[in-house]
Design a protein around this motif. Structure first.
Motif, PDB file in Angstrom:
ATOM      1  N   ILE A 102     -12.873 -35.932 -28.859  1.00 10.41           N
ATOM      2  CA  ILE A 102     -12.506 -37.139 -28.113  1.00 10.41           C
ATOM      3  C   ILE A 102     -13.793 -37.655 -27.492  1.00 10.41           C
ATOM      4  N   SER A 103     -14.175 -38.868 -27.867  1.00  8.89           N
ATOM      5  CA  SER A 103     -15.437 -39.420 -27.378  1.00  8.89           C
ATOM      6  C   SER A 103     -15.270 -39.998 -25.982  1.00  8.89           C
TER       7      SER A 103
ATOM      8  N   LYS B 213     -11.967 -31.609 -34.320  1.00 11.47           N
ATOM      9  CA  LYS B 213     -11.809 -32.989 -33.846  1.00 11.47           C
ATOM     10  C   LYS B 213     -12.384 -33.136 -32.443  1.00 11.47           C
TER      11      LYS B 213
ATOM     12  N   ASN C 183     -21.904 -43.486 -25.671  1.00 13.20           N
ATOM     13  CA  ASN C 183     -20.482 -43.766 -25.826  1.00 13.20           C
ATOM     14  C   ASN C 183     -19.801 -42.783 -26.771  1.00 13.20           C
ATOM     15  N   ASP C 184     -20.556 -42.287 -27.738  1.00 12.65           N
ATOM     16  CA  ASP C 184     -19.985 -41.364 -28.723  1.00 12.65           C
ATOM     17  C   ASP C 184     -20.033 -39.918 -28.265  1.00 12.65           C
TER      18      ASP C 184
ATOM     19  N   GLN D 297     -16.115 -42.923 -25.092  1.00 11.21           N
ATOM     20  CA  GLN D 297     -15.604 -44.284 -25.218  1.00 11.21           C
ATOM     21  C   GLN D 297     -14.096 -44.305 -25.395  1.00 11.21           C
ATOM     22  N   ASP D 298     -13.573 -43.371 -26.210  1.00  8.69           N
ATOM     23  CA  ASP D 298     -12.121 -43.277 -26.392  1.00  8.69           C
ATOM     24  C   ASP D 298     -11.443 -42.994 -25.059  1.00  8.69           C
ATOM     25  N   TRP D 299     -12.055 -42.115 -24.298  1.00  9.68           N
ATOM     26  CA  TRP D 299     -11.529 -41.728 -22.989  1.00  9.68           C
ATOM     27  C   TRP D 299     -11.510 -42.928 -22.050  1.00  9.68           C
TER      28      TRP D 299
ATOM     29  N   ASN E 279     -11.632 -46.091 -22.827  1.00 11.80           N
ATOM     30  CA  ASN E 279     -10.698 -47.108 -23.312  1.00 11.80           C
ATOM     31  C   ASN E 279      -9.269 -46.785 -22.891  1.00 11.80           C
ATOM     32  N   GLU E 280      -8.915 -45.493 -22.940  1.00 14.00           N
ATOM     33  CA  GLU E 280      -7.572 -45.077 -22.543  1.00 14.00           C
ATOM     34  C   GLU E 280      -7.361 -45.274 -21.043  1.00 14.00           C
TER      35      GLU E 280
ATOM     36  N   THR F 263      -6.853 -48.925 -20.413  1.00 15.03           N
ATOM     37  CA  THR F 263      -5.523 -49.342 -20.846  1.00 15.03           C
ATOM     38  C   THR F 263      -4.457 -48.948 -19.830  1.00 15.03           C
TER      39      THR F 263
END
Length: 297
Positions: free
Chosen positions: A49-50, A47, A37-38, A52-54, A56-57, A60
């Motif tokens: 973008i993991s 910086k 996930n990371d 999981q962040d992707w 989750n977006e 959403t």
């Protein structure tokens, strides 16, 4: 009729977008640990973008739409089975052909695949049949509608074309020689064509007919002389010179009243409905319970 076809094209495109989003969302199930996930899917300087962040977006933005599309599909299948409603293959083929020839941006190369489009068409027709199953339209009214809109059921000859546009005749001749030596038309279009929109698609411009005003009449005149898979000599166009390739052809056809009678009945009945055609109409009957509660939209 035109409005209905346009809706079907939009519906098919929405379905394909939803399927794409669903594919990425499904990756959540594969991410069985923090390490996965990371995983960084992008880096911007120091910086990241993991994954999981992707995901989750994506959830959403598209999660609800994807799930609703899936629920609607299952609801349509359940209700069609309950009321013993089926759609004939020839009805699906007719709608598919009409979509190809009516909307000239509809290109086999741009669609995910023919099977997915036909599945969406079948689903749409099943929903229409479900919504209008109790509506009776007199034969007189159906024939009157057909006679008044007869031209809508005349499918013209349609030619699926690709092109390469360059500025000079010398460039066109050079490209033609490269093709003669085995170069890919699609690859050359991406590399050399100054028509950026089609170049990104390997030169593909979809189906065109006699009524098409986007391209010179010379395109169709040239296409009619070509065999499938063959390309033309350089022809003069406004932007410079073009090479035309015939990818395929759909022969025109006129559909009789008996062939489109059911389609006419559904269309007239749907036009009389005050509510938009939606599978949500059957959610309660199908006993749908989903993540977003009672909200069907």
């Amino acid at each position: 009729m035109g409005r209905k076809q346009l809706w079907m094209v939009i519906a098919a495109l929405i379905m394909l977008n939803c399927l794409t989003a669903a594919f990425f969302l499904s990756k959540v199930n594969e991410a069985n640990g923090a390490l996965v996930n990371d995983e960084a899917v992008a880096t911007i300087g120091k910086k990241t973008i993991s994954r999981q962040d992707w995901l989750n977006e994506l959830e959403t933005r598209y999660g609800k739409d994807v799930l609703k599309e899936m629920v609607d599909q299952k609801v349509i299948e359940e209700m069609a089975a309950k009321y013993d409603i089926e759609i004939a293959d020839e009805d699906v083929e007719r709608e598919y052909r009409m979509l190809q020839t009516t909307y000239n941006t509809f290109s086999p190369k741009k669609q995910a695949n023919e099977k997915k489009w036909k599945e969406q068409i079948r689903s749409t027709l099943l929903l229409e049949e479900l919504l209008t199953r109790d509506v009776e339209i007199s034969n007189k009214e159906l024939k009157s509608y057909y006679e008044k809109n007869k031209d809508l059921f005349d499918v013209p000859d349609a030619y699926h074309l690709s092109h390469i546009i360059v500025k000079t005749k010398a460039e066109a001749v050079k490209a033609s020689k490269e093709l003669a030596h085995g170069s890919s038309f699609s690859a050359l279009a991406m590399e050399k064509s100054i028509d950026e929109f089609s170049a990104n698609e390997g030169g593909d411009i979809g189906f065109i007919t006699e009524e098409d005003e986007r391209y010179p009449k010379l395109y169709l005149q040239t296409a009619k002389k070509l065999k499938k898979g063959k390309y033309s000599k350089p022809i003069k166009v406004e932007q410079g010179y073009a090479l035309i390739k015939l990818e395929g052809k759909i022969s025109g056809e006129t559909y009789s009243f008996s062939e489109v009678k059911n389609q006419l009945r559904r269309q007239i009945a749907l036009d009389q409905m005050k509510k938009p055609a939606s599978a949500a109409t059957f959610w309660d009957e199908a006993k749908v319970d989903w993540f977003y509660g009672k909200n069907k939209e």
